[in-house]
Motif scaffolding. Structure first.
Motif, PDB file in Angstrom:
ATOM      1  N   UNK A  14       0.835  -1.207   0.000  1.00 12.19           N
ATOM      2  CA  UNK A  14       0.000   0.000   0.000  1.00 12.19           C
ATOM      3  C   UNK A  14       0.867   1.253   0.000  1.00 12.19           C
ATOM      4  N   UNK A  15       1.890   1.269   0.832  1.00 14.37           N
ATOM      5  CA  UNK A  15       2.744   2.455   0.915  1.00 14.37           C
ATOM      6  C   UNK A  15       3.461   2.682  -0.410  1.00 14.37           C
ATOM      7  N   UNK A  16       3.889   1.576  -1.035  1.00 11.83           N
ATOM      8  CA  UNK A  16       4.547   1.718  -2.333  1.00 11.83           C
ATOM      9  C   UNK A  16       3.566   2.276  -3.360  1.00 11.83           C
ATOM     10  N   UNK A  17       2.336   1.798  -3.294  1.00 10.63           N
ATOM     11  CA  UNK A  17       1.324   2.264  -4.247  1.00 10.63           C
ATOM     12  C   UNK A  17       1.016   3.745  -4.025  1.00 10.63           C
ATOM     13  N   UNK A  18       0.973   4.158  -2.762  1.00 10.63           N
ATOM     14  CA  UNK A  18       0.688   5.570  -2.461  1.00 10.63           C
ATOM     15  C   UNK A  18       1.804   6.458  -2.989  1.00 10.63           C
TER      16      UNK A  18
END
Lengths: 100, 184, 996
Positions: free
Chosen positions: C228-232
């Motif tokens: 998720x953090x990478x996607x954000x």
């Protein structure tokens, strides 16, 4: 820090650019020398200090430099409207109605 | 800090991978004030005076910005100041206006580089995305009232009164280094 | 590997050891540790002493809400900071940390005698104790309180670090990067909006970091988090860690402090220690989660007593087991999971004690499966152990009756009193709170800001609920921003939703009056203190708070507020909302002064305005003084001279030959337009309509109240053009006042104002030889009395520069002021300096200027006037136009009080013993009257000796104008000085020296 709409620049900008300038719609009498002491005292010193919607002056000091008028709620700090100096005092009840 | 900054001796204030700040040489700068007759005033200047605060107009050698409802600053070569002054004086008294020479009042910094816009956020509270390229605004930067010109992508000019210039230069210098260190 | 570190657990990097010291002793932690987690990995719970009773304390929490484990951190000279939370401070190689409030050592502290004297220090102790006798206050009480008060020790050296600030504008700011915040950011990401996600921790994830067992949408929690953090990041969301949103101000302005270097072993170049972000967001989503409440029982502050959720965090996030034989006391389901996790990590859980009579069967089954003893409907009544808990007394409850106690051994006690939604920032918005009886807590209601609050901070519990709420609330915000979003669905396996009840003090079989059951750990406030406050008459929670100091410590009551409220409400016999909650105020966590100061410190604290000639004065060794924002040369001492000697010399040289003075700081306003004369005439007291171009006139500016505001010389440089000067300090004020009258009272006037203060460098030449010196520089213009009399002005070339040349004098000598474009001022000054050598030209500063003008009785506004002085008071009725229809202040001058003949009036004073009077000294008429004497005036200006051969002074004295020649008295500490009232002109009253 408030955001204030300058009616001359037509932009809403940080309070830092503005200075406060006291109650609005207090006109300096046309001929001060004809004023009684009581009238002059009232012009010089007596202010409403309202709790709630307050007609007041601001100046866009670090921007266009113009003085303008505003109606601000002194409890919530919310601005109902700002308008150019010299324009008529807006109808308060209509402003408050718009809020609802 | 005791850095002396003068428009007589332009210098580089800071240069990092983030941005470069230089002070520019002195140029002609006039404050024009008028309420009416903008067409005639514009004609005498050879340009159309912009009427929206923040908008600029340019003609050969002269650049005008509208800073207030009755206020413009004109930038022009120093040797044109007398000519323009005379041209406008000829319109008096029929066309009331005020022209004041402020060529010596300010220092101009040119600020450019990949993070020039971000550099300005260290001292400017207003949202600069609202100032389109080609426009300018008077605003507050750090402790000084400045006129900020958005010349193009990653390019700005900032006009500062002489006595505030060293302080503002110091802020910009610290900011340039800080932004560069951040990228590293 | 330290004893309590678990291999393969946690998010720390066990392969990277980090060595730091605590109270001088080296410890090895690992990368990712805080001071607290590293110490706990060595079994060290004792981390500090409490503030009032000096009780031994350990970390009770694992985050920024920690009240106990406050440490000092040091990084070489100057870099010392007290009151840092050990639970927040990340370790780095070489970190020097120390405990606080202990002497001589943490383990043996003599201040702990306060603990034995407990009864003395109860609520209101200071108020009751330090009242009488009055004379004791200065000598005894205050020094004692000052010595005893305060957390930690203030730094004594100047902070060598730098601090920064930045403004940021965005569409959406999300505060808190736990599951709620991340789910919200995910909704908003990639939609063309500028989104900022901020978290105070070094790592994003919030609760997820402590709950690796969960599976979100089929992924292990930590894998899901990383993805998720990478996607954000990929979608352009600005992710900010180690950044605390400290305050929520009007119209969605959020103050955030980013810590950039406190976690680093090496300080990178050009990097500030902290940066204050001023974020203006169109919409704000608050997802700050919830804080666990302690339980209130006797001995609940002993090291080793800790919040259960925090123990879980130490275990799962840091891989640290807080004890081998923990015990749990709870009123909420969540603590059961802490027990299970610790058991599964190899600890022998001694018991789960729950105050509730019934608990979900599946929890009990899980405890049974692990062989953990469960004690339902039990209370804790005491803890034992000196510097660390080693046993706990539990008692069964039967209705209101508490049964016999039983001691159980343990090495730590994990407690949970349930969870309090974190409403701090929401409260800063003036958001309304609503009391929820079921949850026994306040929940967010309406806010006037463009702000929503989601997840645990509005009382939801469990990962799935948090994720879904983050997503749902983000959709609300996006709608407000004119954007739509798909509905995201979340399925969480191994989620741990739960419920609980809220307790006040835990029931006990012992005397409640002797219980040391702490509510506010940091301020050492006990439940007993709160009840005492109510007994002594405090009725509002605001009074209880101030009387007891509950919630007033640096943790701002994060843990204590709701417990305190519940106890106070019970004592008052009222419902909690009737007692009220105290106001949360910014900052959310303690914030350094440096973060607020930003770039403005040291020599960059505030702007020092300098003229173009300042550098010349500096090179000549001038002594400077601040005047408004400007610094001005005060005097130019030669070798061995003090100020008086330098000033006497400068005065004499100016009166004898010629002095040169930098007057550039004088305010200047260009008044231009067909109505320029009319405008100046209305603003100033003096008549200006008939002033001819090429002439100057002194101008006195009043307020409409009739009092002097400013003064200066005004030159009519053209038919429709005036060059107005103001005092140095008054420049901005005068222009503002003029603009106010022009824009709002007389908008019909065709005249415009421009500040030209900085357009010109202004050089003043004064003295008998001034004209002779200047003449050769002036092109085609004769400086003769006939051609250029006093108070004239002309545009000429001076030394090749276009100049406004004035014949004016503030010294009583022949005087010129040369105004050239500012950048040329330095060159002109040097040319005059060079040419002035044959005349012994002398540079003088403001002090000499003051003396020279005082000898002539010229006032300085702001020194001889104070905002209550009229032109008549100042002896300047001559400056008031008698035939004018109106000017600003004219009507004011006719006010009855302003025409009273007995007003304080400006006079000269000559002391009888020829001593210099003190500026500001009070004046009496009768020195023999009893004290307190009636004061009749004061000295406004006083100078040792200039060129008149004696000290002179100016003073405001009641009815002074009618008292010429009379004697007044100035009582000083050691004697009373008699002085004679004189006129204000001490030199050359006929002005003969002004003539060329």
């Amino acid at each position: 820090m408030l955001l204030i709409h300058c009616p001359y620049c037509d932009e809403t900008l940080p309070e830092l650019e503005f200075t406060y300038a006291g109650e609005a719609h207090i006109d300096r009498p046309e001929n001060p020398s004809e004023q009684s002491d009581a009238e002059w005292e009232s012009f010089l010193f007596l202010r409403e200090n309202v709790k709630g919607p307050h007609f007041e002056r601001w100046r866009h000091f670090h921007g266009c430099g113009r003085y303008f008028n505003a109606v601000r709620n002194t409890i919530t700090d919310k601005f109902y409207i700002t308008y150019k100096a010299g324009e008529a005092r807006p109808d308060l009840s209509a402003l408050l109605e718009d809020e609802k | 800090m005791s850095i002396a900054i003068s428009s007589l001796t332009p210098s580089t204030i800071a240069e990092t991978s983030a941005a470069k700040v230089v002070s520019l040489p002195m140029q002609g700068r006039l404050s024009l004030r008028a309420r009416d007759g903008l067409d005639k005033l514009g004609a005498a200047l050879g340009l159309s005076l912009p009427q929206k605060i923040g908008q600029c107009a340019r003609a050969d050698g002269i650049e005008a910005v509208c800073l207030g409802p009755d206020e413009w600053t004109l930038l022009l070569p120093l040797d044109q100041v007398a000519t323009v002054t005379e041209a406008l004086a000829a319109l008096m008294p029929e066309l009331p206006h005020a022209l004041t020479d402020i060529s010596g009042r300010e220092v101009t910094f040119r600020i450019e580089g990949t993070r020039a816009a971000e550099l300005l956020t260290i001292g400017c509270a207003r949202d600069l995305s609202g100032v389109a390229p080609g426009e300018a605004r008077r605003t507050l930067f750090d402790v000084a009232t400045v006129v900020l010109w958005h010349d193009g992508e990653n390019a700005f000019r900032m006009d500062v009164w002489n006595s505030f210039a060293p302080f503002i230069a110091q802020t910009l210098e610290v900011g340039c280094k800080e932004l560069a260190a951040e990228a590293a | 590997m330290s004893k309590f570190r678990l291999r393969g657990k946690g998010r720390v990097d066990a392969s990277q050891p980090v060595v730091f010291t605590f109270d001088g002793k080296p410890y090895t932690g690992v990368k990712g540790d805080t001071v607290a987690s590293a110490l706990l990995s060595h079994g060290v719970h004792l981390m500090g002493r409490s503030f009032k009773y000096h009780r031994p304390r350990g970390a009770i929490a694992a985050g920024s809400e920690e009240p106990n484990a406050l440490i000092g951190t040091r990084r070489g000279p100057g870099r010392f900071e007290p009151n840092t939370r050990a639970t927040v401070q990340e370790i780095w190689n070489g970190l020097d940390a120390s405990s606080q409030n202990k002497f001589p050592s943490l383990k043996f502290d003599v201040g702990a005698v306060n603990d034995a004297a407990y009864m003395l220090f109860s609520a209101g102790f200071y108020y009751k104790t330090f009242m009488w006798p009055r004379s004791f206050w200065d000598k005894v009480y205050e020094p004692f309180i000052r010595a005893a008060a305060g957390l930690g020790v203030s730094p004594t050296e100047e902070d060598p670090d730098t601090y920064a600030s930045r403004n940021l504008h965005c569409d959406l700011l999300i505060v808190g990067a736990g599951p709620t915040g991340i789910a919200a950011a995910r909704e908003a990401a990639g939609k063309g909006l500028s989104v900022v996600l901020v978290d105070e921790n070094p790592e994003m994830g919030g609760t997820l970091l402590s709950e690796p067992q969960a599976h979100i949408n089929g992924k292990a929690a930590w894998d899901w988090l990383a993805d998720e953090l990478a996607a954000l990041k990929e979608a352009g969301v600005k992710l900010m860690t180690r950044t605390t949103a400290i305050g929520y101000y009007h119209q969605n302005l959020i103050g955030m402090v980013e810590k950039l270097t406190d976690h680093l072993a090496e300080l990178p170049a050009d990097t500030p220690r902290e940066r204050m972000w001023r974020v203006r967001a169109k919409q704000v989503l608050l997802a700050q989660g919830a804080l666990e409440k302690p339980l209130v029982f006797h001995g609940n502050d002993r090291p080793g007593v800790m919040l259960a959720g925090s123990a879980q965090t130490y275990l799962n996030r840091y891989g640290v087991k807080v004890g081998d034989s923990p015990m749990v006391i709870t009123s909420h389901d969540s603590a059961w999971y802490a027990a299970f996790d610790l058991h599964d990590a190899g600890a022998r859980v001694q018991a789960i004690v729950d105050t509730r009579a019934s608990v979900r069967e599946n929890l009990q089954a899980e405890a049974r499966n692990r062989g953990i003893p469960v004690k339902l409907n039990h209370t804790v009544t005491a803890t034992g152990g000196r510097l660390r808990v080693n046993n706990v007394r539990i008692n069964p409850m039967d209705g209101s009756r508490v049964g016999h106690g039983q001691w159980i051994k343990c090495d730590c006690l994990l407690m949970s009193g349930g969870w309090t939604p974190s409403l701090h920032l929401f409260s800063h918005t003036k958001g309304k709170l609503t009391w929820d009886d079921d949850m026994t807590t306040f929940l967010p209601d309406q806010t006037p800001e463009d702000c929503v609050i989601a997840g645990a901070s509005r009382g939801l519990w469990g990962l799935e609920a948090a994720l879904e709420d983050g997503s749902a609330k983000a959709r609300e915000v996006l709608a407000a921003l004119g954007t739509e979003a798909e509905i995201s669905e979340y399925t969480v396996a191994n989620d741990r939703p739960g419920t609980g009840v809220t307790m006040r003090e835990l029931p006990t079989d012992r005397s409640a009056g002797k219980a040391k059951a702490f509510v506010d750990y940091q301020n050492d406030v006990t439940a007993k203190d709160l009840r005492l406050a109510v007994r002594e008459g405090m009725r509002s929670i605001e009074h209880v708070k101030r009387y007891t100091t509950n919630g007033m410590a640096t943790d701002q009551g994060k843990m204590s507020n709701i417990n305190g409220l519940n106890i106070a409400a019970d004592a008052l016999g009222k419902r909690q909302p009737e007692v009220g909650l105290t106001t949360f105020r910014p900052p959310y966590t303690p914030t350094t002064f440096g973060a607020f100061a930003g770039y403005h410190r040291g020599d960059h604290f505030e702007v020092t305005r300098k003229t173009q000639i300042d550098s010349w004065a500096e090179a000549r060794g001038a002594v400077f003084e601040p005047v408004g924002q400007w610094r001005r040369a005060r005097y130019f001492p030669q070798a061995g001279e003090d100020m008086d000697a330098a000033v006497t010399r400068e005065c004499a040289a100016t009166r004898k030959s010629v002095g040169i003075f930098d007057a550039s700081t004088l305010g200047k306003i260009e008044v231009v337009g067909p109505d320029a004369a009319e405008f100046v005439n209305r603003m100033y007291t003096n008549p200006f309509l008939k002033l001819a171009p090429g002439k100057c006139r002194y101008g006195l500016l009043l307020g409409d109240d009739g009092f002097i505001r400013d003064d200066g010389v005004i030159a009519r440089v053209g038919e429709d053009r005036f060059h107005v000067t103001t005092t140095t300090g008054g420049a901005a004020r005068v222009l503002t006042m003029m603009e106010d009258y022009l824009q709002t009272e007389w908008p019909d006037l065709n005249v415009w104002l421009t500040s030209t203060t900085e357009q010109y460098s202004t050089i003043a030449l004064n003295g008998p030889n001034a004209a002779k010196l200047l003449q050769p520089f002036v092109k085609d213009f004769a400086l003769t009395e006939e051609n250029f009399p006093h108070m004239s002005c002309v545009d000429v070339e001076v030394a090749g520069y276009p100049a406004r040349l004035w014949r004016v004098s503030f010294t009583g000598e022949i005087g010129f002021e040369i105004n050239v474009a500012a950048p040329h001022g330095r060159d002109l000054w040097e040319k005059l300096w060079e040419a002035g050598q044959p005349y012994d030209i002398t540079p003088y500063g403001t002090e000499t200027m003051h003396v020279l003008r005082a000898e002539k009785g010229y006032i300085i506004v702001g020194q001889d006037t104070d905002g209550t002085v009229t032109p008549h008071d100042a002896g300047m009725s001559w400056a008031v136009g008698k035939k004018k229809a109106d000017f600003v202040g004219m009507r004011g001058l006719a006010r009855p009080d302003l025409t009273d003949p007995n007003r304080k009036q400006l006079v000269g004073l000559i002391s009888e013993d020829k001593s210099k009077l003190e500026e500001g000294a009070q004046i009496v008429f009768d020195p023999k009257q009893p004290i307190p004497m009636t004061m009749r005036g004061h000295v406004t200006s006083s100078y040792d000796q200039g060129t008149t051969g004696q000290p002179i002074a100016l003073a405001l004295v009641e009815g002074g104008h009618a008292k010429m020649g009379e004697t007044v008295y100035i009582p000083m500490e050691d004697r009373t000085i008699a002085a004679k009232i004189t006129g204000t002109v001490f030199l050359d009253p006929e002005n003969t020296r002004l003539k060329i």
